[in-house]
Design an enzyme around this catalytic site. Structure first.
Site, short mmCIF file in Angstrom:
data_model
loop_
_atom_site.label_atom_id
_atom_site.label_comp_id
_atom_site.label_asym_id
_atom_site.label_seq_id
_atom_site.Cartn_x
_atom_site.Cartn_y
_atom_site.Cartn_z
CG ASN A 17 -1.76 1.21 1.37
OD1 ASN A 17 -1.88 1.99 0.41
ND2 ASN A 17 -2.38 1.41 2.53
CE LYS A 19 0.07 3.40 4.78
NZ LYS A 19 0.00 3.59 6.21
CG HIS A 102 -5.93 1.86 5.14
ND1 HIS A 102 -5.48 2.83 5.99
CD2 HIS A 102 -4.92 0.96 5.01
CE1 HIS A 102 -4.24 2.53 6.36
NE2 HIS A 102 -3.87 1.41 5.78
CD GLU A 104 -2.96 5.56 6.71
OE1 GLU A 104 -2.94 5.51 5.47
OE2 GLU A 104 -2.01 5.17 7.43
CD GLU A 167 -3.63 -2.70 7.54
OE1 GLU A 167 -2.51 -2.98 7.14
OE2 GLU A 167 -4.19 -1.63 7.29
N GLY A 173 2.00 2.18 10.92
CA GLY A 173 2.92 3.31 10.73
C GLY A 173 3.66 3.73 11.99
CB SER A 205 5.01 -1.81 12.36
OG SER A 205 4.55 -0.50 12.64
C1 PEP Z 1 -1.02 0.15 6.33
O1 PEP Z 1 -1.17 1.35 6.33
O2 PEP Z 1 -1.85 -0.59 5.81
C2 PEP Z 1 0.17 -0.37 6.98
C3 PEP Z 1 0.20 -1.63 7.27
O3 PEP Z 1 1.17 0.53 7.24
P1 PEP Z 1 2.60 0.23 7.87
O4 PEP Z 1 3.13 -1.01 7.24
O5 PEP Z 1 3.42 1.44 7.53
O6 PEP Z 1 2.39 0.08 9.34
#
Ligand code: PEP
Length: 245
Positions: A17, A19, A102, A104, A167, A173, A205
């Site tokens: 992703n 983003k 998601h 976000e 998630e 993040g 992460s």
């Molecule tokens: C995400 O935003 O879906 C995600 C998993 O981000 P990160 O790997 O940066 O934690």
């Protein structure tokens, strides 16, 4: 009738992703090409890249074994919906996957479970594979409540063809991944709530050090990778490590 995708004997799945990155098409092409070259001999992992919408048509023709995904879609296929991108448009472009719900988008675009539910259905109807992001099992209950009563009994079926990405908010993040044990417990709980064949990814992460454990020890079908997917070498290592799992 909702189209039902087959996931039997599915490969491990690693979804990048991007983003709202990178800021130029040149960088997007560079990143894509580096990943493409780095993973070209890996056959037992499906790699999916989800760039911003605007880059999709520009890098889709560079296609290799890598699949494409979008980071969102609308719930109608066309019409007077300014600024929206529909599942049909994505399908026409050769996109196979779409991330829906998601955290976000829930946070910055105030997406509600009722909207997310409509998006999943619209994506499945057109033959896209939706990747539904959830951070707790109660979100599945809320999604179930957000549809009319006569639809409730069909809801489990509606998830056929969908992929779930667990998630946890604290891990996205932050550089603080969920422990493998806790992630495993959540994976089992989600499977119980939906159906046992639904593929479940872990996201939050993920890096090249921890990637393999989520697949091998916690039993996830694959990973949703944010930050680390913007670094081609790190992302390639993640794919290679999962390929060995
Ligand atoms: C995400 O935003 O879906 C995600 C998993 O981000 P990160 O790997 O940066 O934690």
């Amino acid at each position: 009738m909702l189209r039902i995708c087959e996931f039997t004997n599915m490969k491990k799945l690693i979804v990048a992703n991007w983003k709202c990155n990178p800021t130029t098409l040149k960088e997007a092409k560079l990143l894509f090409n580096s990943v493409k070259n780095g993973v070209k001999n890996i056959k037992n992992v499906e790699v999916v890249i989800c760039p911003p919408f605007i880059y999709l048509s520009n890098i889709q023709h560079l296609k290799s074994d890598i699949q494409f995904g979008a980071q969102d879609c609308f719930w109608e296929q066309n019409g007077a919906f300014t600024g929206e991108i529909s599942p049909s448009m994505l399908k026409d472009l050769g996109v196979d996957y779409v991330i829906i719900g998601h955290s976000e988008r829930r946070k910055y675009q105030q997406e509600k479970d009722s909207m997310i539910n409509k998006k999943i259905k619209a994506a499945l109807k057109i033959g896209l594979k939706p990747i539904l992001c959830i951070d707790k099992t109660s979100q599945i209950r809320k999604l179930q409540r957000s549809v009319k009563m006569n639809e409730v009994h069909r809801l489990k079926k509606d998830f056929w063809g969908a992929i779930i990405a667990y998630e946890p908010l604290f891990a996205i993040g932050t550089g603080k991944p969920c422990s493998v044990d806790k992630a495993k417990k959540m994976r089992i709980a989600i499977k119980k709530k939906l159906n046992k064949n639904i593929p479940i990814l872990y996201g939050g992460s993920v890096d090249s050090q921890n990637a393999r454990d989520y697949v091998k020890k916690a039993g996830f079908q694959g990973l949703l990778v944010g930050g680390a997917s913007l670094n081609a070498q790190e992302f390639i290592k993640i794919v290679k490590n999962v390929a060995k799992a």
